[in-house]
Design a protein around this motif. Structure first.
Motif, PDB file in Angstrom:
ATOM      1  N   SER A   1       0.827  -1.195   0.000  1.00  0.00           N
ATOM      2  CA  SER A   1       0.000   0.000   0.000  1.00  0.00           C
ATOM      3  C   SER A   1       0.864   1.248   0.000  1.00  0.00           C
ATOM      4  O   SER A   1       2.053   1.217   0.371  1.00  0.00           O
ATOM      5  CB  SER A   1      -0.889   0.013   1.249  1.00  0.00           C
ATOM      6  OG  SER A   1      -0.098   0.195   2.413  1.00  0.00           O
ATOM      7  N   ALA A   2       0.278   2.370  -0.418  1.00  0.00           N
ATOM      8  CA  ALA A   2       0.990   3.640  -0.411  1.00  0.00           C
ATOM      9  C   ALA A   2       1.433   4.010   1.001  1.00  0.00           C
ATOM     10  O   ALA A   2       2.532   4.532   1.213  1.00  0.00           O
ATOM     11  CB  ALA A   2       0.104   4.739  -1.002  1.00  0.00           C
TER      12      ALA A   2
ATOM     13  N   SER B   1      17.471  17.905   0.546  1.00  0.00           N
ATOM     14  CA  SER B   1      16.323  18.129  -0.329  1.00  0.00           C
ATOM     15  C   SER B   1      15.272  17.024  -0.236  1.00  0.00           C
ATOM     16  O   SER B   1      14.197  17.146  -0.809  1.00  0.00           O
ATOM     17  CB  SER B   1      16.796  18.227  -1.794  1.00  0.00           C
ATOM     18  OG  SER B   1      17.377  17.002  -2.202  1.00  0.00           O
ATOM     19  N   PHE B   2      15.586  15.972   0.506  1.00  0.00           N
ATOM     20  CA  PHE B   2      14.704  14.815   0.525  1.00  0.00           C
ATOM     21  C   PHE B   2      13.409  15.127   1.267  1.00  0.00           C
ATOM     22  O   PHE B   2      13.405  15.782   2.291  1.00  0.00           O
ATOM     23  CB  PHE B   2      15.406  13.634   1.199  1.00  0.00           C
ATOM     24  CG  PHE B   2      14.664  12.335   1.056  1.00  0.00           C
ATOM     25  CD1 PHE B   2      14.738  11.619  -0.114  1.00  0.00           C
ATOM     26  CD2 PHE B   2      13.898  11.846   2.090  1.00  0.00           C
ATOM     27  CE1 PHE B   2      14.053  10.422  -0.256  1.00  0.00           C
ATOM     28  CE2 PHE B   2      13.209  10.656   1.964  1.00  0.00           C
ATOM     29  CZ  PHE B   2      13.298   9.945   0.780  1.00  0.00           C
ATOM     30  N   SER B   3      12.315  14.655   0.738  1.00  0.00           N
ATOM     31  CA  SER B   3      11.019  14.826   1.391  1.00  0.00           C
ATOM     32  C   SER B   3      10.365  13.459   1.510  1.00  0.00           C
ATOM     33  O   SER B   3      10.804  12.487   0.908  1.00  0.00           O
ATOM     34  CB  SER B   3      10.126  15.761   0.579  1.00  0.00           C
ATOM     35  OG  SER B   3       9.713  15.136  -0.622  1.00  0.00           O
ATOM     36  N   THR B   4       9.307  13.401   2.283  1.00  0.00           N
ATOM     37  CA  THR B   4       8.607  12.132   2.439  1.00  0.00           C
ATOM     38  C   THR B   4       7.637  11.877   1.298  1.00  0.00           C
ATOM     39  O   THR B   4       6.941  10.870   1.305  1.00  0.00           O
ATOM     40  CB  THR B   4       7.850  12.096   3.777  1.00  0.00           C
ATOM     41  OG1 THR B   4       6.977  13.226   3.847  1.00  0.00           O
ATOM     42  CG2 THR B   4       8.814  12.114   4.942  1.00  0.00           C
ATOM     43  N   LYS B   5       7.554  12.777   0.351  1.00  0.00           N
ATOM     44  CA  LYS B   5       6.774  12.505  -0.850  1.00  0.00           C
ATOM     45  C   LYS B   5       7.440  11.363  -1.599  1.00  0.00           C
ATOM     46  O   LYS B   5       8.670  11.275  -1.645  1.00  0.00           O
ATOM     47  CB  LYS B   5       6.708  13.752  -1.737  1.00  0.00           C
ATOM     48  CG  LYS B   5       5.894  13.550  -2.999  1.00  0.00           C
ATOM     49  CD  LYS B   5       5.901  14.825  -3.835  1.00  0.00           C
ATOM     50  CE  LYS B   5       5.126  14.612  -5.121  1.00  0.00           C
ATOM     51  NZ  LYS B   5       5.153  15.826  -5.991  1.00  0.00           N
ATOM     52  N   LEU B   6       6.655  10.487  -2.184  1.00  0.00           N
ATOM     53  CA  LEU B   6       7.193   9.298  -2.836  1.00  0.00           C
ATOM     54  C   LEU B   6       7.823   9.679  -4.172  1.00  0.00           C
ATOM     55  O   LEU B   6       7.218   9.546  -5.239  1.00  0.00           O
ATOM     56  CB  LEU B   6       6.069   8.276  -3.050  1.00  0.00           C
ATOM     57  CG  LEU B   6       6.475   6.807  -3.105  1.00  0.00           C
ATOM     58  CD1 LEU B   6       7.164   6.414  -1.805  1.00  0.00           C
ATOM     59  CD2 LEU B   6       5.260   5.933  -3.315  1.00  0.00           C
TER      60      LEU B   6
ATOM     61  N   ARG C   1       5.770   4.887   4.863  1.00  0.00           N
ATOM     62  CA  ARG C   1       6.381   4.612   6.167  1.00  0.00           C
ATOM     63  C   ARG C   1       7.844   4.183   5.979  1.00  0.00           C
ATOM     64  O   ARG C   1       8.740   4.660   6.690  1.00  0.00           O
ATOM     65  CB  ARG C   1       5.595   3.524   6.888  1.00  0.00           C
ATOM     66  CG  ARG C   1       6.018   3.323   8.344  1.00  0.00           C
ATOM     67  CD  ARG C   1       5.228   2.209   9.008  1.00  0.00           C
ATOM     68  NE  ARG C   1       3.789   2.418   8.881  1.00  0.00           N
ATOM     69  CZ  ARG C   1       2.979   1.611   8.197  1.00  0.00           C
ATOM     70  NH1 ARG C   1       3.467   0.541   7.583  1.00  0.00           N
ATOM     71  NH2 ARG C   1       1.682   1.861   8.135  1.00  0.00           N
ATOM     72  N   GLU C   2       8.079   3.294   5.005  1.00  0.00           N
ATOM     73  CA  GLU C   2       9.459   2.864   4.761  1.00  0.00           C
ATOM     74  C   GLU C   2      10.295   4.011   4.220  1.00  0.00           C
ATOM     75  O   GLU C   2      11.477   4.141   4.548  1.00  0.00           O
ATOM     76  CB  GLU C   2       9.493   1.685   3.788  1.00  0.00           C
ATOM     77  CG  GLU C   2      10.906   1.187   3.557  1.00  0.00           C
ATOM     78  CD  GLU C   2      10.966  -0.134   2.805  1.00  0.00           C
ATOM     79  OE1 GLU C   2      12.087  -0.605   2.557  1.00  0.00           O
ATOM     80  OE2 GLU C   2       9.895  -0.679   2.474  1.00  0.00           O
ATOM     81  N   LEU C   3       9.687   4.852   3.406  1.00  0.00           N
ATOM     82  CA  LEU C   3      10.394   5.999   2.862  1.00  0.00           C
ATOM     83  C   LEU C   3      10.864   6.930   3.977  1.00  0.00           C
ATOM     84  O   LEU C   3      11.999   7.433   3.960  1.00  0.00           O
ATOM     85  CB  LEU C   3       9.484   6.753   1.898  1.00  0.00           C
ATOM     86  CG  LEU C   3      10.139   7.730   0.916  1.00  0.00           C
ATOM     87  CD1 LEU C   3      11.067   6.989  -0.026  1.00  0.00           C
ATOM     88  CD2 LEU C   3       9.073   8.464   0.126  1.00  0.00           C
TER      89      LEU C   3
END
Length: 332
Positions: free
Chosen positions: A36-37, A63-68, A42-44
């Motif tokens: 699931s997304a 620059s990393f975000s929790t957006k996939l 969560r893993e991201l």
């Protein structure tokens, strides 16, 4: 508009953008996500936290975000592998597996009608007419669609970065394929995942299961080699070395021909019914992927064509064109 043109336009519009039909339903044949997304996000977040701890000063961490975003994951894999400690390799493996999963869920099908690109090229030689058609598409009002500029720019900047380019240059030395074309293939097939096979983005530490399957040849990994950097190079060479038997050089028409031979000429087999359909493997994200006025037509699964399907991946010509905008030394 005469009646015939009106009916054709209405029919194509109905196929490509029927009101009230969700995009998920229009993506005929798309496989269900492996997770699931929420599970992926969560893993991201876990990967982002681990990476920030191990590389607090890196540009990717900043620059990393929790957006996939697959390109953020690709940056994490590249920087983690560059450090080469047990912890960072483990993190690269974890991020690479997630990126392979995301890539598979968004990957177009291949349209290969032959067992290999060499067989495809033998069946459809690069004629003078085919050369002209590639050049005409590129030189006559070619443009990248503005809504894709941000994604392509981000991908191209990662491709031309020192760490990535160095690895592509190593593959060029073994195959003769120019480094920026290696990078373009890597983005189209694997979302720039250095823990994924360049062939199709499948996880690097096992042989491919999707088209082309069972690559590289067994045994894999070979011998006691478990170094992901060395394995990625071996795999990339395996994917690209057949080009030596397909094109004598890398002029623009030869480049386009090599791209089609790799993915398959299945789109051309549809031209009797859909004469304005150009392969999205080359032309998606540009104004040249079209079916009349409407962008659609593709392979949602390997060797399965659907006129309602809309390609989800950047076309290789669009990627190379964007790389050229960033690095003016490239001659295309």
């Amino acid at each position: 508009m005469d009646r015939r043109k009106f009916l054709l336009s209405a029919g194509v519009l109905a196929l490509c953008a029927r009101p009230g039909v969700s995009s998920a339903k229009r993506r005929v044949g798309r496989s269900s996500p492996l997770r699931s997304a929420t599970s992926r996000e969560r893993e991201l977040e876990e990967i982002a936290d681990e990476f920030a701890e191990s590389s607090p000063n890196s540009t990717a961490a900043a620059s990393f975000s929790t957006k996939l975003d697959p390109l953020d994951l690709a940056s994490i894999v590249l920087e983690s592998l560059d450090t080469q400690t047990d912890d960072t390799v483990a993190l690269a493996t974890k991020a690479g597996l997630l990126l392979s999963e995301i890539t598979r869920d968004t990957h177009d099908g291949h349209d290969r009608q032959f067992n290999s690109e060499v067989d495809a090229a033998a069946a459809r030689p690069l004629t003078a007419a085919l050369r002209r058609s590639y050049l005409d598409l590129y030189t006559k009002d070619f443009r990248i669609l503005s809504k894709f500029n941000s994604e392509l720019t981000k991908a191209a900047k990662l491709i031309v970065s020192d760490k990535a380019r160095q690895r592509y240059v190593e593959v060029e030395g073994e195959t003769g394929v120019p480094w920026y074309i290696v990078g373009a293939f890597h983005y189209r097939e694997a979302n720039l995942n250095f823990m994924g096979h360049l062939h199709n983005g499948d996880p690097l530490m096992m042989r491919t299961t999707h088209v082309p399957p069972k690559r590289p040849p067994a045994p894999w990994p070979p011998g006691d080699n478990r170094d992901p950097r060395k394995l990625w190079k071996l795999s990339a060479v395996d994917a690209l070395k057949p080009f030596a038997n397909i094109v004598p050089g890398w002029s623009f028409p030869e480049m386009c021909y090599a791209f089609e031979a790799y993915n398959g000429f299945g789109y051309r087999a549809q031209n009797s019914r859909y004469p304005t359909l150009n392969s999205p493997y080359l032309w998606n994200y540009t104004n040249k992927y079209n079916f009349g006025r409407y962008v659609c037509g593709g392979f949602p699964r390997d060797r399965v064509f659907d006129p309602r399907y809309v390609s989800k991946q950047a076309g290789l010509v669009a990627i190379v064109a964007k790389i050229k905008q960033i690095d003016g030394s490239i001659k295309v």
